[in-house]
Design an enzyme around this catalytic site. Sequence first.
Site, short mmCIF file in Angstrom:
data_model
loop_
_atom_site.label_atom_id
_atom_site.label_comp_id
_atom_site.label_asym_id
_atom_site.label_seq_id
_atom_site.Cartn_x
_atom_site.Cartn_y
_atom_site.Cartn_z
N ASP A 95 0.86 -1.18 0.00
CA ASP A 95 0.00 0.00 0.00
C ASP A 95 0.89 1.23 0.00
OD1 ASP A 95 -1.81 2.01 0.33
OD2 ASP A 95 -2.64 1.28 2.23
N LEU A 96 1.11 1.80 -1.16
CA LEU A 96 2.07 2.89 -1.30
C LEU A 96 1.57 4.20 -0.69
CD1 LEU A 96 3.50 2.20 -4.87
CD2 LEU A 96 4.34 1.43 -2.64
N LYS A 97 0.40 4.18 -0.08
CA LYS A 97 -0.05 5.35 0.66
C LYS A 97 0.52 5.36 2.08
CE LYS A 97 -4.41 5.68 -1.90
NZ LYS A 97 -5.89 5.64 -1.81
N GLY B 12 5.53 3.19 -14.69
CA GLY B 12 4.75 3.66 -15.83
C GLY B 12 3.67 4.64 -15.46
N ARG C 16 5.60 12.31 -6.15
CA ARG C 16 4.66 12.58 -5.06
C ARG C 16 4.58 11.42 -4.07
NH1 ARG C 16 1.93 15.05 -9.39
NH2 ARG C 16 0.50 13.29 -9.72
N HIS D 228 -3.61 6.97 -25.25
CA HIS D 228 -3.43 5.54 -25.46
C HIS D 228 -2.63 5.35 -26.75
CE1 HIS D 228 -5.45 3.62 -22.16
NE2 HIS D 228 -6.51 4.41 -22.30
N ASP D 229 -2.25 4.11 -26.97
CA ASP D 229 -1.45 3.72 -28.14
C ASP D 229 -1.86 4.46 -29.41
OD1 ASP D 229 0.05 1.01 -29.51
OD2 ASP D 229 -1.59 1.86 -30.67
N ILE D 230 -3.14 4.47 -29.70
CA ILE D 230 -3.63 5.05 -30.96
C ILE D 230 -3.33 6.54 -31.05
CG2 ILE D 230 -5.97 5.54 -30.11
CD1 ILE D 230 -7.01 4.55 -32.81
N ASP E 293 2.32 0.62 -28.12
CA ASP E 293 2.61 0.15 -26.77
C ASP E 293 3.84 -0.75 -26.71
OD1 ASP E 293 0.56 1.51 -25.59
OD2 ASP E 293 -0.74 -0.22 -25.29
#
Length: 381
Positions: A62-64, A85, A93, A128-130, A158
């Site tokens: 839990d990175l919080k 990513g 942050r 996104h990729d497109i 991607d």
Amino acid sequence: MGPLRGIKVVELAGIGPAPFACLHLAELGAEVLRIDRPGGGLALGPPEYELLNRGRRSVALDLKQPAAIATVLRLVEQADILIEGFRPGVAERLGLGPADCHAVNAALVYGRMTGWGQEGPLAQSAGHDIDYLAVSGALHLIGRAGGPPQVPANLLGDFAGGSMYLVTGVLAAVIEARGSGRGQVVDAAIVDGAAHLTTMMLGALATGAWQQERGTNLLDTGAPFYDVYETSDGQYVVVGALEPLFYDELVDRLGITAPDRYDQANWPELRKVLAETFARRTQAEWTEVFDGSDACVAPVLPLAGDHPHLVARGTFVERDGIRQAAPAPRFSRTPAELGEPPARPGQHTRAALTDWGIPDVDDLLASGAAVQDRGAAVQDR
């Protein structure tokens, strides 16, 4: 067994290109530890079918919670590479940005996978990729004359423009760090990679050998001897007979009289002849006709097809009832391996943290900073 044996990677779990890059590193022999959020993130199906997650163990943190961040930094102390990513600024942050990580491991290679990159007007925008293909010009290349651009799934952006450039970048940086003792940040942006993939076309465009109009060039279905044709059973074959010798064999095996292909005025008639000829037999029949030839004709097969060549090479393998692609490329001494099946988020929390020498794992679990997947709690003790 792979050539990257001994390389340690911390992966901050994401979607798409970053996981595929980590999959590739793991299959090449790196030890990749995936840090999932408790319960996991966006998924396309049950965890065992998330093939992008195969080959590495999963720890749920839990990175919080400060204790979870401190745990990641302890892992970073031992790692050669970190992959994230997130959108630009998110890792900072959390307290896991490049400065935070380099403070505990100056030689760390910090790999960042985004669509738009870490800076620029669109850096904070969703995409996104497109979208990245569209802006880079790569999408403009794909399609038939007079028609709209065609979407190549998310393979080109991607995975080709993103994952593979990230892998290349972090491995190059690791080699450099071995000599300098200093790590660095690798900013892998899909829009950059996709643009880089168009290098050959950009050179041809500058000389006039490539036209901006889709479907009018040698390699984009403009040439009838580099195209897709329907067969009598509604299937398809491709023709890639660019060189004169290959083209001559194509014409010979088809048994046709073809107009001069060097005069582009003849291309519409040549395309008509080829289309009518291929429409007279099934895909299987044409595959037999061209078997063993240099005419550059091949059947268009579905995903995970069983072409004899792929069977002979073991290009696809089946494990746990799932047909999947085997690792690539191949090595003569240090073969890549498929690795472990996809893990449930947090499946290896206790065992992996213990193996990496993290103290007080029980306290982390008790506080909720770390979470052990319940289905794996017994087997991974």
